[in-house]
Motif scaffolding. Sequence first.
Motif, PDB file in Angstrom:
ATOM      1  N   GLU A 170      29.808  30.596  11.340  1.00 30.88           N
ATOM      2  CA  GLU A 170      29.597  31.055   9.949  1.00 30.88           C
ATOM      3  C   GLU A 170      29.112  32.502   9.931  1.00 30.88           C
ATOM      4  OE1 GLU A 170      27.217  32.163   6.643  1.00 30.88           O
ATOM      5  OE2 GLU A 170      26.209  31.251   8.373  1.00 30.88           O
ATOM      6  N   GLN A 171      28.195  32.839  10.842  1.00 34.44           N
ATOM      7  CA  GLN A 171      27.693  34.213  10.914  1.00 34.44           C
ATOM      8  C   GLN A 171      28.771  35.178  11.406  1.00 34.44           C
ATOM      9  OE1 GLN A 171      24.284  33.856  13.472  1.00 34.44           O
ATOM     10  NE2 GLN A 171      22.993  32.887  11.900  1.00 34.44           N
ATOM     11  N   PHE A 172      29.638  34.704  12.316  1.00 27.67           N
ATOM     12  CA  PHE A 172      30.727  35.549  12.809  1.00 27.67           C
ATOM     13  C   PHE A 172      31.679  35.914  11.667  1.00 27.67           C
ATOM     14  CE2 PHE A 172      35.123  35.761  14.326  1.00 27.67           C
ATOM     15  CZ  PHE A 172      35.037  36.835  15.204  1.00 27.67           C
ATOM     16  N   TYR A 173      32.043  34.949  10.840  1.00 31.18           N
ATOM     17  CA  TYR A 173      32.921  35.229   9.700  1.00 31.18           C
ATOM     18  C   TYR A 173      32.264  36.208   8.733  1.00 31.18           C
ATOM     19  CZ  TYR A 173      36.927  32.134  10.302  1.00 31.18           C
ATOM     20  OH  TYR A 173      38.094  31.571  10.718  1.00 31.18           O
ATOM     21  N   SER A 174      30.970  36.066   8.531  1.00 32.27           N
ATOM     22  CA  SER A 174      30.267  36.941   7.593  1.00 32.27           C
ATOM     23  C   SER A 174      30.191  38.373   8.109  1.00 32.27           C
ATOM     24  CB  SER A 174      28.863  36.390   7.334  1.00 32.27           C
ATOM     25  OG  SER A 174      28.134  37.240   6.485  1.00 32.27           O
ATOM     26  N   ARG A 175      29.872  38.558   9.399  1.00 30.08           N
ATOM     27  CA  ARG A 175      29.716  39.906   9.950  1.00 30.08           C
ATOM     28  C   ARG A 175      31.055  40.580  10.211  1.00 30.08           C
ATOM     29  NH1 ARG A 175      25.882  37.275  13.335  1.00 30.08           N
ATOM     30  NH2 ARG A 175      27.452  37.353  14.992  1.00 30.08           N
ATOM     31  N   THR A 176      32.020  39.834  10.734  1.00 32.22           N
ATOM     32  CA  THR A 176      33.282  40.437  11.171  1.00 32.22           C
ATOM     33  C   THR A 176      34.266  40.604  10.024  1.00 32.22           C
ATOM     34  OG1 THR A 176      32.961  39.376  13.321  1.00 32.22           O
ATOM     35  CG2 THR A 176      35.159  40.264  12.842  1.00 32.22           C
ATOM     36  N   PHE A 177      34.478  39.534   9.244  1.00 26.67           N
ATOM     37  CA  PHE A 177      35.493  39.560   8.188  1.00 26.67           C
ATOM     38  C   PHE A 177      34.907  39.745   6.786  1.00 26.67           C
ATOM     39  CE2 PHE A 177      37.491  36.600  11.392  1.00 26.67           C
ATOM     40  CZ  PHE A 177      38.355  37.558  11.904  1.00 26.67           C
ATOM     41  N   HIS A 178      33.555  39.683   6.669  1.00 29.32           N
ATOM     42  CA  HIS A 178      32.897  39.724   5.352  1.00 29.32           C
ATOM     43  C   HIS A 178      33.403  38.594   4.464  1.00 29.32           C
ATOM     44  CE1 HIS A 178      31.207  43.582   6.456  1.00 29.32           C
ATOM     45  NE2 HIS A 178      32.428  44.013   6.767  1.00 29.32           N
ATOM     46  N   ILE A 179      33.516  37.422   5.053  1.00 26.35           N
ATOM     47  CA  ILE A 179      33.974  36.218   4.358  1.00 26.35           C
ATOM     48  C   ILE A 179      32.839  35.204   4.362  1.00 26.35           C
ATOM     49  CG2 ILE A 179      35.614  34.303   4.394  1.00 26.35           C
ATOM     50  CD1 ILE A 179      37.612  36.155   5.737  1.00 26.35           C
ATOM     51  N   SER A 180      32.556  34.615   3.200  1.00 21.85           N
ATOM     52  CA  SER A 180      31.539  33.563   3.107  1.00 21.85           C
ATOM     53  C   SER A 180      32.169  32.233   3.516  1.00 21.85           C
ATOM     54  CB  SER A 180      30.992  33.468   1.675  1.00 21.85           C
ATOM     55  OG  SER A 180      30.338  34.663   1.324  1.00 21.85           O
ATOM     56  N   ALA A 181      31.628  31.626   4.555  1.00 21.46           N
ATOM     57  CA  ALA A 181      32.149  30.361   5.065  1.00 21.46           C
ATOM     58  C   ALA A 181      31.182  29.239   4.713  1.00 21.46           C
ATOM     59  CB  ALA A 181      32.345  30.438   6.579  1.00 21.46           C
ATOM     60  N   CYS A 182      31.682  28.228   4.023  1.00 21.83           N
ATOM     61  CA  CYS A 182      30.895  27.032   3.694  1.00 21.83           C
ATOM     62  C   CYS A 182      31.378  25.909   4.610  1.00 21.83           C
ATOM     63  CB  CYS A 182      31.081  26.660   2.224  1.00 21.83           C
ATOM     64  SG  CYS A 182      30.182  25.172   1.737  1.00 21.83           S
ATOM     65  N   ILE A 183      30.490  25.386   5.460  1.00 21.10           N
ATOM     66  CA  ILE A 183      30.857  24.402   6.475  1.00 21.10           C
ATOM     67  C   ILE A 183      30.080  23.122   6.202  1.00 21.10           C
ATOM     68  CG2 ILE A 183      30.975  23.906   8.941  1.00 21.10           C
ATOM     69  CD1 ILE A 183      30.915  26.932   9.424  1.00 21.10           C
ATOM     70  N   MET A 184      30.807  22.005   6.055  1.00 21.19           N
ATOM     71  CA  MET A 184      30.197  20.708   5.762  1.00 21.19           C
ATOM     72  C   MET A 184      30.447  19.765   6.945  1.00 21.19           C
ATOM     73  SD  MET A 184      28.507  18.748   3.694  1.00 21.19           S
ATOM     74  CE  MET A 184      28.552  19.731   2.200  1.00 21.19           C
ATOM     75  N   ILE A 185      29.352  19.225   7.537  1.00 15.24           N
ATOM     76  CA  ILE A 185      29.441  18.304   8.669  1.00 15.24           C
ATOM     77  C   ILE A 185      29.341  16.875   8.125  1.00 15.24           C
ATOM     78  CG2 ILE A 185      28.451  17.621  10.872  1.00 15.24           C
ATOM     79  CD1 ILE A 185      27.169  20.388  11.030  1.00 15.24           C
ATOM     80  N   GLY A 186      30.329  16.050   8.470  1.00 17.34           N
ATOM     81  CA  GLY A 186      30.341  14.668   7.999  1.00 17.34           C
ATOM     82  C   GLY A 186      29.504  13.754   8.882  1.00 17.34           C
ATOM     83  N   GLU A 187      29.456  12.480   8.488  1.00 17.62           N
ATOM     84  CA  GLU A 187      28.716  11.484   9.271  1.00 17.62           C
ATOM     85  C   GLU A 187      29.488  11.108  10.522  1.00 17.62           C
ATOM     86  OE1 GLU A 187      28.228   8.403   6.336  1.00 17.62           O
ATOM     87  OE2 GLU A 187      26.115   8.919   6.108  1.00 17.62           O
ATOM     88  N   CYS A 188      28.771  10.687  11.516  1.00 19.69           N
ATOM     89  CA  CYS A 188      29.404  10.245  12.759  1.00 19.69           C
ATOM     90  C   CYS A 188      30.129   8.926  12.514  1.00 19.69           C
ATOM     91  CB  CYS A 188      28.356  10.094  13.859  1.00 19.69           C
ATOM     92  SG  CYS A 188      29.049   9.610  15.448  1.00 19.69           S
ATOM     93  N   GLN A 189      31.388   8.841  12.988  1.00 18.05           N
ATOM     94  CA  GLN A 189      32.214   7.654  12.789  1.00 18.05           C
ATOM     95  C   GLN A 189      32.620   7.084  14.141  1.00 18.05           C
ATOM     96  OE1 GLN A 189      32.812   6.404   9.784  1.00 18.05           O
ATOM     97  NE2 GLN A 189      31.907   8.117   8.624  1.00 18.05           N
ATOM     98  N   SER A 190      32.902   5.774  14.149  1.00 22.25           N
ATOM     99  CA  SER A 190      33.324   5.120  15.393  1.00 22.25           C
ATOM    100  C   SER A 190      34.715   4.521  15.287  1.00 22.25           C
ATOM    101  CB  SER A 190      32.324   4.016  15.761  1.00 22.25           C
ATOM    102  OG  SER A 190      32.241   3.058  14.715  1.00 22.25           O
ATOM    103  N   ASP A 191      35.296   4.492  14.079  1.00 20.64           N
ATOM    104  CA  ASP A 191      36.612   3.895  13.877  1.00 20.64           C
ATOM    105  C   ASP A 191      37.534   4.953  13.273  1.00 20.64           C
ATOM    106  OD1 ASP A 191      38.813   2.366  13.476  1.00 20.64           O
ATOM    107  OD2 ASP A 191      37.852   0.887  12.170  1.00 20.64           O
ATOM    108  N   TYR A 192      38.642   5.241  13.996  1.00 18.79           N
ATOM    109  CA  TYR A 192      39.563   6.257  13.497  1.00 18.79           C
ATOM    110  C   TYR A 192      40.280   5.816  12.227  1.00 18.79           C
ATOM    111  CZ  TYR A 192      39.017   9.191  17.628  1.00 18.79           C
ATOM    112  OH  TYR A 192      38.513  10.021  18.587  1.00 18.79           O
TER     113      TYR A 192
END
Length: 709
Positions: free
Chosen positions: A423-445
């Motif tokens: 996220e920081q790389f996108y902000s410093r290099t491309f000046h793009i705001s990146a919103c990253i959402m991490i989901g819950e851990c799953q065990s069944d595909y």
Amino acid sequence: MKTGKSLTFRSILISYLVLCLAMLTVTIIGYSSSIFYVQKEIRNSAALRMREVVGKIENNIRLSYQLCDTLAVSGGLDDIALIEGNFSPQQILDSMKLKNTMSELNVQNNLCQNLHIYFLKSDSILSSNSQRREGKEDISFFCRQYGITAQDFYCWMTEENQKSYQVLSDNQIWFFRPVNDTQNNRIAVIFAEYSGSRLIGDPGAENCIYIETPEKENVIYSRKLEENQKNGYIKVEKQMSMFQWNCDMYVPNTLFYGELRRFAMILTAELLMLISVAVIGSWYFSKKTYVPVGNLISDNKKLSKKVKKKEETRECRELEKYLTGAVKNFPYASLNKLSDQEKYIMIQFAFDENGDAVFRDQEKKEKPEELEHFVLENILKEQIFEKYPGILLQPEKDFVAVVNLSELEHDEKEIRSLLKTIEQFYSRTFHISACIMIGECQSDYKKMKEAYHLLEESMQYLEFWSTSAPAGVYVYGEMMDADEDSHSSVYMTGSRRLLNCLESEDFEGAYRELNQIYQSAFSRNQKELRINRYRMYGLIGTLITTLDISANEEDKAYYQSLNYEERLFRIQSIHELLSESRAIFEAIIQYRQNKSAEREPEWMEEMQEYIQGHYQDCNMNVTSLAQEFGISVPHVSRSFKNFRDYGVLEYIHKVRLEHAKDMLKNDVRIKNIALDVGYTDAQAFTRAFKRYEGITPSQYKELISKNEA
């Protein structure tokens, strides 16, 4: 081996040369036949163009005479034409009005260059583009401008023909239309002025038009040609039905033959170049026909990598279709790139609009579809996929990564740290705001689709509560609060107050109520996202409906100019709702303040005093007040709306309710209060009280009792 290759290339070369010769022969035959048919078509097309030009000229002349007829019957011309001697101030004013009429007709029809009227009795000329000329000296000066004598001018003005023309020496023509009085005596002459190029118009390309009148004194032309220039043109003649004019069109020969000549030269050069390339290429590549076995093995490996890459891309597309619902069955083949670990998490990436500008091709002005995917995939390979197997998908607009885990708690912390670095790389290099959402851990595909929808819902939650896509790394579940109330009663009470403020046109209060609803009635719990959306759309519906219904026609026209419906319907977040509603309310408040600055009628204050003195009359309404003061009902209603920001009935209710509240403080029965302040019964009184105060009379009494206690 080289000998066999040489024979093969020699055969190909001979075949290619024979084919080129055949193509050249066919081209020469086609070119010769084209010359013949072009010569035939030149005159046909010129004759067709001549008919179009002649029809346009005759139509312009007819329209000019229609313009003169319209001016002849317009008001004021006969009166000015009968004036003898000097003009009085009123007559000068009338002549100016007539001149304005001439200018307006000329502008509307966009035909002639100038429009003139000669008045015989006052010996004066009135033109649409210049001042009035009067007397022999002015007339002589006017004639010298056009290269004619005053004697010829007076002769033309007294000709007996009803409609005539005169061709001047400088490629100009006048069309005359006499004006007679009731005794059929000529009092004025209207004449329209044309130049040859304006009358003829554009004859097309390099064509030239000459018009010769039966008198053969002067000619009219669109563009002048010298005698030595006419040799390179084809002449086409046509007799015009109007005035028996003879029209000649000159069409240049080079316009048709030049393109054919250039075509033949270009085609010949191309054929010669192809033959030369074929000869040189056959000789050069015949030496390069031998390919070592090692090169074949290297090419085979490169081809295998490309096939494998294509296969992986196809498998990812199948998984994307499954996530979006386009495919029902789970594509197990898409998991080949993942490890055998059962645990996995899904990560969603959303970028702001700056990403479109960064990855757009500046020359083609478009964004390559695979460039953004390529950049993110390489970053993930370097930071995450080297240690944790994973794949990158793009089901819709945003990107989704599926990553395998081994040690759950440690891996989640490390991945979160790595995502923060991305996220920081996108902000410093491309000046793009990146919103990253991490989901819950799953065990069944098989539950991957449900996990994807939960990520989508989380992104929508962030967008709902933010003015733009918030940069940062978020974890699903951290925005949950199962114990928080949905605040339904607060929302309903606030909505009623908002509606009351809008109906009473208290827009400052409406914004305060809207902001209070936002602060108190909207839950920050992600589980309440759907309810919050419904509530936001409900508030938007209230704003649109009330502004449309409560406004009069004048105010409604101004509201429509604000485009408030379109602006409110585009809203996607609660912050946008507050911002847009604030801007709309401020514009309406300023509009009403400007209206209030206008002078109000004197009877309005008297009518208000009358209402305050007769509010107990249950039959008092807008009609009775209008009759009492001798004013129309619409005028009364409109004046109150414009200068008081409320209607007449609303003011009557407010006066009655103010007296009613005083009586409620003294603990008088509601039924008696209703009759004393001018209502027919207690129900009508209760409805009015709740509409304007937001609560019932009984509730108001309870509030008074609590405040006193």
